[in-house]
Design a protein around this motif. Structure first.
Motif, PDB file in Angstrom:
ATOM      1  N   MET A  83       0.846  -1.191   0.000  1.00 36.25           N
ATOM      2  CA  MET A  83       0.000   0.000   0.000  1.00 36.25           C
ATOM      3  C   MET A  83       0.880   1.238   0.000  1.00 36.25           C
ATOM      4  SD  MET A  83      -3.142   0.980   2.557  1.00 36.25           S
ATOM      5  CE  MET A  83      -2.160   1.300   3.994  1.00 36.25           C
ATOM      6  N   THR A  84       0.524   2.213  -0.861  1.00 35.17           N
ATOM      7  CA  THR A  84       1.293   3.449  -0.955  1.00 35.17           C
ATOM      8  C   THR A  84       0.399   4.605  -0.525  1.00 35.17           C
ATOM      9  OG1 THR A  84       2.415   2.496  -2.863  1.00 35.17           O
ATOM     10  CG2 THR A  84       2.763   4.840  -2.448  1.00 35.17           C
ATOM     11  N   ASP A 118      -4.705   6.010  -0.549  1.00 37.18           N
ATOM     12  CA  ASP A 118      -3.817   4.976  -1.089  1.00 37.18           C
ATOM     13  C   ASP A 118      -3.756   5.111  -2.610  1.00 37.18           C
ATOM     14  OD1 ASP A 118      -2.382   2.704  -1.652  1.00 37.18           O
ATOM     15  OD2 ASP A 118      -4.009   1.312  -1.196  1.00 37.18           O
ATOM     16  N   TYR A 119      -2.573   5.426  -3.136  1.00 39.92           N
ATOM     17  CA  TYR A 119      -2.407   5.728  -4.564  1.00 39.92           C
ATOM     18  C   TYR A 119      -1.113   5.086  -5.049  1.00 39.92           C
ATOM     19  CZ  TYR A 119      -1.666   8.761  -8.709  1.00 39.92           C
ATOM     20  OH  TYR A 119      -1.442   9.271  -9.981  1.00 39.92           O
ATOM     21  N   ASP A 120      -1.218   4.126  -5.968  1.00 42.84           N
ATOM     22  CA  ASP A 120      -0.051   3.457  -6.528  1.00 42.84           C
ATOM     23  C   ASP A 120       0.315   4.146  -7.841  1.00 42.84           C
ATOM     24  OD1 ASP A 120       0.227   1.456  -4.546  1.00 42.84           O
ATOM     25  OD2 ASP A 120      -1.498   0.416  -5.394  1.00 42.84           O
ATOM     26  N   GLU A 121       1.389   4.926  -7.789  1.00 41.79           N
ATOM     27  CA  GLU A 121       1.740   5.749  -8.948  1.00 41.79           C
ATOM     28  C   GLU A 121       2.444   4.912 -10.022  1.00 41.79           C
ATOM     29  OE1 GLU A 121       3.376  10.235  -9.929  1.00 41.79           O
ATOM     30  OE2 GLU A 121       3.329   9.489  -7.865  1.00 41.79           O
ATOM     31  N   GLY A 168      -1.814   6.878 -11.949  1.00 39.37           N
ATOM     32  CA  GLY A 168      -1.758   5.837 -10.936  1.00 39.37           C
ATOM     33  C   GLY A 168      -3.105   5.208 -10.669  1.00 39.37           C
ATOM     34  N   TRP A 169      -3.072   4.209  -9.781  1.00 41.08           N
ATOM     35  CA  TRP A 169      -4.248   3.406  -9.478  1.00 41.08           C
ATOM     36  C   TRP A 169      -4.709   3.667  -8.043  1.00 41.08           C
ATOM     37  CZ3 TRP A 169      -5.374   1.511 -14.056  1.00 41.08           C
ATOM     38  CH2 TRP A 169      -4.341   1.179 -14.940  1.00 41.08           C
ATOM     39  N   ALA A 170      -6.018   3.654  -7.861  1.00 43.79           N
ATOM     40  CA  ALA A 170      -6.592   3.857  -6.533  1.00 43.79           C
ATOM     41  C   ALA A 170      -7.988   3.244  -6.505  1.00 43.79           C
ATOM     42  CB  ALA A 170      -6.649   5.348  -6.203  1.00 43.79           C
TER      43      ALA A 170
END
Length: 529
Positions: free
Chosen positions: A1-2, A307-310, A322-324
């Motif tokens: 998790m980012t 939470d945001y995966d760039e 990115g994905w969320a």
């Protein structure tokens, strides 16, 4: 998790004050729509024992459920009432998300002017694209006759749309509260389900005066097109209600019996709110749109658990991708970080859009762009073909798109970020937004430079004072035409929203989108490499 970290904006207080001022200014414009035809006509309407358009919507919706009103400032800046004598939006009826549309009879009897038509067509498009049952709360005298030349010919699309919704298996329900005459009679005529109200509903192609003029026949409203006649004799009325509240009850019962099912995947069961307060969304965008800001500060306040995966964080830094998840729905995000789009950003966006289509993931575009970079170096580097690549990807992407214009949206960058012409399912703006072919000062400089060069080619010299006056006039015009209310009035967006409501609004839009299937494509146009 980012999890995204957050830092206060350097001028947070000034940014907040500017945004709150813009919101206060807009409240006055929204108040015009809420006022309908004004105190005199609202009072006359109530004296007849009738509810207003918004009150009728409230009686149909599930208690305490939200209503996402769409295009509330339609017709702003025109000669017509703000709101275009029509109220429409997405709400929950008997547990089903529906498009609910109500004529406002306090505005010229609910007649349809050119902006009413445009707004109605936009609402029907949203219903069809997102597979939303349509509930029409009808009380209208038909076309606004002084503007019939702009309404009659294109107005047939309203009836075509109703039949196409029915063909697509999307239910259409009409509740007739008063007059539904002339062309307006075809709204119940082309709906799947029709509710009429005793002694209130009047549905006929021509009223008694026109019938007498055309045929010599003498009749009255009730005999010609009353609710009792249509329920007992013509068969146009499927249900006969005793009053407006009874009509709302019947409409809710119809929806309850639809056995409606969403076709898109459901949201995840566990939804964590963002880690940062939505109130601080007011602090992010500077009043001077030339001052950059980090769109991750917006993302951190709207996505689940911040939470945001760039994707490609070290490449093409003027665009973050990115994905969320948002209210449990997976989403891909493209957000402008420093305004200008370079070749790297365009290529990164193209790949990201392809991936979103591969994974059947809707996309959210957050605009703050002045367009694609210009200059000899960038032309040699292929900015045209790379920008075209991004626009190709946006054009041919088949996953649902949502656009949010938070700040600037200029030039071809507006297109690459899925502006109105690229048919996002929904497009919302913040009060801080601006959209035009370019910034007002740049546009004024270009026009005056061209005018001066043209005069010089003819052997003439332009007076500097005249050039300066021309420049000032152009700046004023473009500034006036690029403000949110003007663009919203033109129906170039689906509504101006308070930044603090962004998560809720986009969440409702995502939920509506998932009424239909969510699927991407692997077929795009030719990408010029």
């Amino acid at each position: 998790m980012t999890v995204l970290t957050s830092a206060p904006a350097p001028d947070a207080a000034a940014n907040r004050d500017a945004m709150l001022t813009k919101l206060d200014d807009l409240q006055g414009e929204f108040a015009k729509a809420l006022a309908g035809g004004g105190e005199k006509y609202v009072a006359r309407h109530r004296k007849r024992g009738k509810l207003t358009a918004r009150e009728r919507i409230d009686t149909v919706l599930d208690p305490a459920s939200p209503f996402l009103e769409l295009c509330p400032l339609a017709a702003w800046g025109s000669d017509f009432q703000v709101g275009a004598s029509l109220v429409g939006g997405i709400g929950v009826v008997a547990g089903v998300e529906c498009m609910v549309v109500a004529n406002d009879p306090t505005v010229k009897g609910g007649t349809s002017n050119p902006w009413t038509l445009r707004k109605s067509l936009r609402l029907n498009d949203i219903a069809k694209e997102n597979r939303l049952p349509v509930i029409s709360l009808v009380e209208s005298g038909g076309a606004d006759l002084p503007t019939q030349k702009e309404v009659f010919v294109p107005g047939g699309a309203m009836f075509r749309n109703l039949t196409q919704l029915s063909k697509a298996g999307i239910p259409t329900i009409s509740v007739v509260y008063g007059n539904s005459t002339a062309g307006g009679a075809y709204i119940p005529g082309m709906s799947d389900h029709v509710v009429m109200i005793a002694e209130r509903s009047k549905v006929f192609l021509a009223g008694p005066p026109l019938v007498k003029a055309a045929t010599g026949e003498i009749s009255d409203d009730e005999t010609l097109g009353g609710a009792e006649m249509h329920a007992r004799q013509s068969g146009l009325g499927d249900y006969l209600a005793q009053d407006e509240l009874d009509a709302a009850r019947i409409a809710r019962t119809i929806v309850r019996r639809l056995n409606w099912r969403k076709q898109g995947p459901p949201p995840s069961a566990l939804v964590k709110p963002p880690r940062y307060d939505a109130e601080s969304l007011l602090d992010i965008v500077p009043p001077d749109l030339k001052v950059p800001f980090d769109p991750r500060e917006i993302i951190a306040r709207i996505v689940d658990d911040s939470d945001y995966d760039e994707f490609k964080p070290l490449y093409g830094g003027s665009l973050t991708t990115g994905w969320a998840n948002l209210h449990g729905y997976p989403i891909g995000i493209l957000a402008n970080a420093r305004g200008v789009l370079f070749s790297e950003e365009a290529q990164k966006a193209t790949q990201f859009i392809e991936l979103a289509n591969r994974y059947d993931t809707p996309l959210l575009f957050i605009h703050n762009t002045t367009g694609y970079m210009v200059g000899a170096e960038y032309e040699r580097g292929g900015i045209i073909k790379h920008g075209s690549m991004m626009i190709n990807a946006v054009s041919n992407s088949e996953v649902p798109h949502i656009s949010l214009i938070a700040a600037a949206s200029y030039g071809a960058g507006h297109y690459g970020m899925c502006g109105r012409a690229f048919n996002p399912r929904f497009l919302f703006t913040w009060p801080s937004s601006r959209s035009a072919v370019m910034g007002s000062k740049q546009l004024a400089d270009v026009v005056t430079e061209v005018a001066s060069a043209s005069a010089a080619a003819r052997g003439q010299a332009m007076d500097p004072a005249f050039v300066e006056a021309m420049r000032d006039a152009i700046v004023t015009q473009i500034d006036n035409e690029s403000v949110p209310a003007f663009l919203s009035g033109m129906l170039y967006d689906d509504g101006i929203i308070d930044p603090r409501d962004t998560r809720t609004v986009i969440g409702m839009a995502l939920s509506a989108i998932h009424n239909g299937p969510v699927a991407g494509t692997d077929r795009f146009g030719v990408f010029r490499m």
